[in-house]
Structures are given as C-alpha cells and as structure tokens.
Design an enzyme around this catalytic site. Structure first.
Site, PDB file in Angstrom:
ATOM      1  N   GLY A  26       0.830  -1.204   0.000  1.00  0.00           N
ATOM      2  CA  GLY A  26       0.000   0.000   0.000  1.00  0.00           C
ATOM      3  C   GLY A  26       0.863   1.251   0.000  1.00  0.00           C
ATOM      4  N   THR A  57      10.085  -7.960 -11.882  1.00  0.00           N
ATOM      5  CA  THR A  57       9.478  -9.276 -12.075  1.00  0.00           C
ATOM      6  C   THR A  57       8.297  -9.420 -11.132  1.00  0.00           C
ATOM      7  OG1 THR A  57      11.559 -10.249 -12.779  1.00  0.00           O
ATOM      8  CG2 THR A  57       9.911 -11.771 -11.906  1.00  0.00           C
ATOM      9  N   CYS A  59       3.066   1.523  11.438  1.00  0.00           N
ATOM     10  CA  CYS A  59       4.247   2.022  10.735  1.00  0.00           C
ATOM     11  C   CYS A  59       4.993   3.076  11.532  1.00  0.00           C
ATOM     12  CB  CYS A  59       3.856   2.579   9.383  1.00  0.00           C
ATOM     13  SG  CYS A  59       3.084   1.326   8.366  1.00  0.00           S
TER      14      CYS A  59
END
Lengths: 399, 399
Positions: free
Chosen positions: B71, B237, B324
């Site tokens: 996110g 990737t 966070c």
C-alpha cells in the site's frame, strides 16, 4: 514431453529449503515486524536474521542491507536516491550501455528531471573500458552505474578498476549485481562500490524480494516514503516470508557457491562448444570472463521470437534478450551497443543454466537446435539475401 | 497463554484458501510471466486472473489495476505519479491530515521537489469537510488526496462529496483505500476517484502485494521504471504467488463481505460499549461512520507503549496509533490534527478485530483492560498532576 528449463536468468524455481523456511511466516508467524508484542518480535527477529544472511553472501554489514521488492526497485532506488542526495554537488551521471532496463529507464527519468546522463559505450564483448569512464567524467559527475554482469550476454564488468577511477574523484558507484549475487563470488567491500542491487529469485530465492546494499555513510534519498521500516529508508509493511526466503537462499548460495559453479561451468562450456558447430550462430559476450551458467548467441537471419517458440515446441524453454523486454519486440539495446547489427541482434538467444540441468539436457538442446535454425532460415525472406559474414563476425569472440 | 490478536490493521493472518491458491506458484508454476513458453504463459494467466478478481472487489476494470508490492508503494506512486504527470498544469496539492505516513511523507518529498502542499484540517471526529476542500483549492491545484478511512481512528471520509468538488475543477482525486478495501464495500466508479490504493494483507491476503487502481485515461508517471510489466507502468518481475494470493483474497472478501461485516460490527460495538465504562478513556473517531472492526481510544495519563506491553503480557495484542510509526515514539500526527492534546494522544490504543475474534475475546479484553489502566496511572508522574477533563473531552464523541 520432458521440459528443459534453460532460462534461469528470467527466474528460478525456489530451493525446497527456501520454501520450507518461508512457510511458518505465512501461517502462525504472520505478525507485522513493527508490532511490539510477541508476533511482531518474532517477525522482526526473522527479518533481522535474513538481513545477516544476505549481508553474509556479499560480505556487507547487516545494517547496509535495505530490503526491496525487486531488483528493479533496487536499481531505481540506487540511481534516483544517489542522484538526488548529491544533486547539490552536480547533476551528471555516467551509465553504461550494458544496463538492464530498470537502470536505463531510471536514468532517462532523471534526464527528464534536469540531470544529464552520458551513456558509456562498450566493446564487442560488452566490456566497459575504465579509460573511457575516466574520459567521460566531468566535474558535475556524482554517480557511475555499471552492471556487474549483463544477464543478456553474461560479460562480467571490471568494476574494481572503474571504482578506483571514481574514488579518486569522489564519485559514487552503483553496480547492478542482480545477475551475479549468489551466482559468482560477490564481495561488496572488495568491489568497492557504494550501492549494489540484488534480487532473490536469481539465486533460488522467492520473487518479491530484493535488496539495495548501501555502504555505511552513503547518503541516499528514499524511493518509497512512509513508515519507519528499513530505518526509514524504504517504507511498506515488510514482506516477511519473502525476506526470510531471501535470507535462506543467500545462506545456501554462500555455502554451495563453489560447488554450483563447478557444476554449471562445464555445462555452459558444453553448450558453447556445441553451438560453435552451428552455421552462422555466434557467441555473444566474452568467452571466458562471463557468468558461469550463461551461454548467449546470435543466429543470423533468424527472428528471436520465432526461434523461442519453435524451441518451446521441443520442450526447450529459453529466452531472447532480457525477460523484461522479451515481449517488447525490439532489438536489444545491449546487443546494439556492442556493435551487433540490428538484423543479427533480432536472432538473439540465451541459454541460462541451473542446478536442475544435466549434461543430457545439453545433448538434447545441441541435437535439436540446428534443426530449428534450419527450418527458420528456410522460411526467412532474408536468409538468401542481404547481410554478410562480417556482420556476424562483429558479434563474436569465437568465430 | 491464550493469545488475543486484536491488531488486524497492522496485518492479518492469511486466509487458508489464499495460501492454498498461492502454493503452486512457489513450486511447479514458477515461471516469469514475460516468458513466451508454457511456464511463462501459466504465470501470466494467473496474474491476469488475479487482476480480474482484484478489479471485481472494487468494481474497476482489470486494465485499471496496477500491482505494487505494498500500500505504501501504491500511495507514493499515486501522489508522485499524478503530481508529475500534471505538473505543467499546476504544482499544488491538497492532502488531508488524516493520511498515512506513506501519503504524508510522499507529499513532503514533493514539497522538497518544488510542489506546494496544503494540509487539509479535520474536525474532532477526524472528518475532512468538503467545504474546507473547496476553500483551499487554488488555480494551481491538480491533486487532492484524502484517505478513505484512517486505520488510526476508523473514520470513513466523505470521498464522494470531495470528488464532486474536485471534478468541477478538473482536479484529480486519490484515496488511500488500504483500510477499507475488503473490509467495507468499495466501489471505485461510485466513489469517483481517479486513483486508489489497496493492500492485500488488509483483507487476509499476503504481504508483498498491493495495487494502485488507476481510472482509465488517467495520466500517471511510473515510480519504478524498467521492463514492460504492468503495461510499462510498474517494472520488476511480478511476485506471482503474492499477486495470485491477492486475487484469491479479493474474491473471498467480495463473496463474504456482508457476512464479515455483520459478524464484526457487534464485536466492535461490544468493545466500544465496554470502554465507555473505563474512567478517562475516550473513543477516538466517529461513533457510527467508522470501520466495522475498528475501535480506537485515548486513555488519559497513559503512555501508549507501556499500555501495549502490559496488555501483551496478558496475551492481548493491540496497537497504539499506526503500526508504521508505533516504534517512532511520537504522538500521532493524525490524533494531534483532530485536536487531541499531545499528552492524551500518547495514550492511544486501537483494537482492530478480525474473523478469528469471538465475543469471549472481547469479554476478556474488557475485563483486563481497566486493571492495566489503573496500574499505569498508579505509576504515572502525571496522573495526579496536570491535564484536565476538557482535554479528554476534546477527543471523544461519546463522553
């Protein structure tokens, strides 16, 4: 039909021990490493342990490892992060023409943002000449980016010599070591670079895990801002299972490196020797100073995509140029920069080997490849027409 | 000791069906989606199927989904990508004070890069007022970023009203829907936003998978340059197993959304009701217009970190503010912006519930929590000293 997977530069299967190490972090140990309670502490300990394992593979300090989600992210982070951190000292970068798209396109973004980029030419084997680097440095140069080895032609670049020149002038050096870490010995202090990119899936680790190794004391601007993860240098909830997998893969690669190289080199040489007998098929890159599992060629009068499809029909899974551009249908800029004519560069083929390959696999490929080439030439409008032997000659060290 | 995990905004355990869907892509289906042969085609088909599932969850078109690794990456991509794409039209952004660090810090980076950012104030429940948005718009404004719901206080913002104002003036709108997608109905066309961020681990999907949903026709500059993955808009990737897991989690969330909300809302209300009886503990955010599994409070004269540790000692795993920043030891900017005094914001606690929680879990938390508060107040140098009832009063709708 038996499958012959010889495209290990595109990606690798997970080592079974890597998946085993990852599994608990998908289930009972699902915590967020920033959480203060038990689940968080265990997740945090797991990523710190992985950080030590990854650091161990490249002889860096654990605090120098910044986990990313891919080698591409690491490359973007390196170029933009260093260029921005040093922009008051100068806005000129040197970037080699052997670089992966994630380096080249990050450099192009910087050009649009007011930086000047000079692209370092390479010789026929794909080597960047340190003397050329020296000539192209300006007073404004703050960063040089040269890949450790190209995944398209396997050539291993003289990073130490380039670093020596850069250090005299206080210029930072980045190397994209995605193709080398876990595949050849990579010692970061020995190379002397300031920043280095890695990707776990290149050494039997998981997709979704990479790292930028940033030498202690190096200033770098984050690419992804947010929380305090990775010491505030790369935000986003850590992908704990992938990081744990990268750590385990690094540990295994370090322990088995010599054994793997000793197994793969003869397979590579076997395929190079076999291709020497195929008409108008030329080795690209250097014969000796190349990745131990990497054999790359150009086939004259052949369209790469068609070659891949015919090989796939025989169970041989290989690549033409970089996986990241294989559907872009353009001749590889890396091959063009080596002086290979566009028509020949179109016929590029890379066989990259892995621990699952056997000498019998090479026998099979060597037996089937010439027929594929023959058939494509029969249907090619060009095969009797333009082009000459010298064109091919320009791309090879062996014929 | 039994564990009571009530920190689902930090991260979630994987749904067992999600892990099951992911597993083949760690083993036999390990191909790179860009490869032209069978392994590549299967990996490519898997991510395109996941793209449809993710699009289905938010009623977007599959081509509007750009997969990211988190996110946080999606938020950085949105702000920087739109701001740069529209910089010739203006260099002013409106960003709410309720935003996650990944939005706020990306905005601060843009400020350093020559953009002007105005931070939208919020009321005591954390709502951004559409009239305030209208007043703060300038002729230079190109982008407004307002979270769909804050994971710190659970308040669901009036996105549609903000979009209506923005659309009249041709201003793009981003919403960080990381806390809402998979947890409440999120219909992108109905919300009307141009770009929207999501993260799989917020709805029982894997870490390492997120998405930016970009409305068709929206110009956006990439954050990660390189290969042609995600139509050239996000290189690297693809993390195939994680993307497949996100797809499965989206499919399950869509199918079970009403059932999950119906189960979680009463649990949330039960915890809010229980906390109403604890002295000087105040609900933060709106009582009704909030995330269905989210109950957040401020406890007066309490240090959040100490509270978390004492709760953890009783097996209750919860958070103080955003995961966070929970180790950053600063009072949450979100709570401060709501007018909660710094001393009270320090005592922030969030209980975020999940499908693994039971009514008995809430009974246990309700029984243990007052003793933790009492003990911390006994040892607090402040508890008999400064501060007054009005301070607390300013942070609650319920007392």
């Amino acid at each position: 039909m038996k499958k012959y997977y010889v495209d290990h530069v595109a990606t690798n299967p997970l080592h079974p021990d890597v998946l085993k190490a990852m599994m608990p972090y998908f289930t009972e140990e699902f915590g967020n490493p920033l959480s203060v309670y038990e689940y968080g502490m265990k997740a945090k300990a797991a990523i710190e342990s992985a950080r030590e394992q990854v650091a161990g593979l490249v002889n860096a300090k654990p605090a120098e490892i910044i986990f990313t989600a891919s080698g591409a992210e690491a490359n973007n982070f390196a170029l933009r992060g260093i260029a921005l951190a040093r922009q008051n000292e100068g806005k000129h970068l040197l970037v080699s023409r052997m670089e992966h798209h994630s380096v080249l396109n990050a450099a192009r973004f910087l050009e649009k943002s007011g930086f000047t980029v000079t692209y370092l030419p390479v010789d026929k084997q794909g080597f960047v000449a340190p003397e050329t680097v020296k000539k192209m440095i300006t007073k404004e140069t703050t960063l040089i980016s040269v890949t450790h080895a190209s995944s398209e032609v396997g050539t291993i670049e003289p990073i130490q010599e380039i670093v020596a020149i850069a250090k005299e002038r206080n210029i930072s050096v980045h190397t994209d070591a995605v193709a080398t870490t876990g595949n050849i010995p990579v010692d970061m202090p020995d190379l002397g670079v300031d920043v280095m990119s890695m990707a776990a899936h290149q050494f039997y680790g998981p997709k979704g895990a990479g790292a930028l190794v940033v030498k202690q004391g190096t200033r770098i601007v984050p690419l992804i801002y947010g929380g305090i993860q990775e010491s505030g240098r790369r935000a986003g909830t850590e992908n704990v299972p992938a990081i744990v997998g990268m750590g385990k893969a690094a540990e295994l690669a370090k322990a088995e490196l010599q054994e793997r190289m000793a197994y793969l080199r003869p397979l590579r040489d076997k395929i190079i020797d076999a291709m020497a007998n195929v008409e108008r098929v030329y080795l690209t890159g250097d014969r000796n100073n190349r990745l131990p599992a990497h054999a790359s060629f150009c086939a004259e009068y052949i369209e790469g995509e068609a070659m891949l499809l015919l090989l796939a029909a025989k169970g041989i899974f290989s690549a033409s140029g970089s996986a990241c551009s294989s559907k872009a249908l353009k001749a590889s800029p890396v091959l063009l920069s080596m002086g290979i004519p566009s028509g020949l560069a179109q016929g590029s083929i890379v066989f990259s080997l892995g621990m699952g390959n056997t000498p019998e696999d090479i026998d099979y490929i060597a037996a089937e490849f010439p027929a594929v080439i023959k058939r494509l030439r029969e249907i090619s409008p060009y095969s009797q027409g333009w082009g000459d032997k010298e064109e091919g000659g320009s791309c090879t060290a062996t014929k």
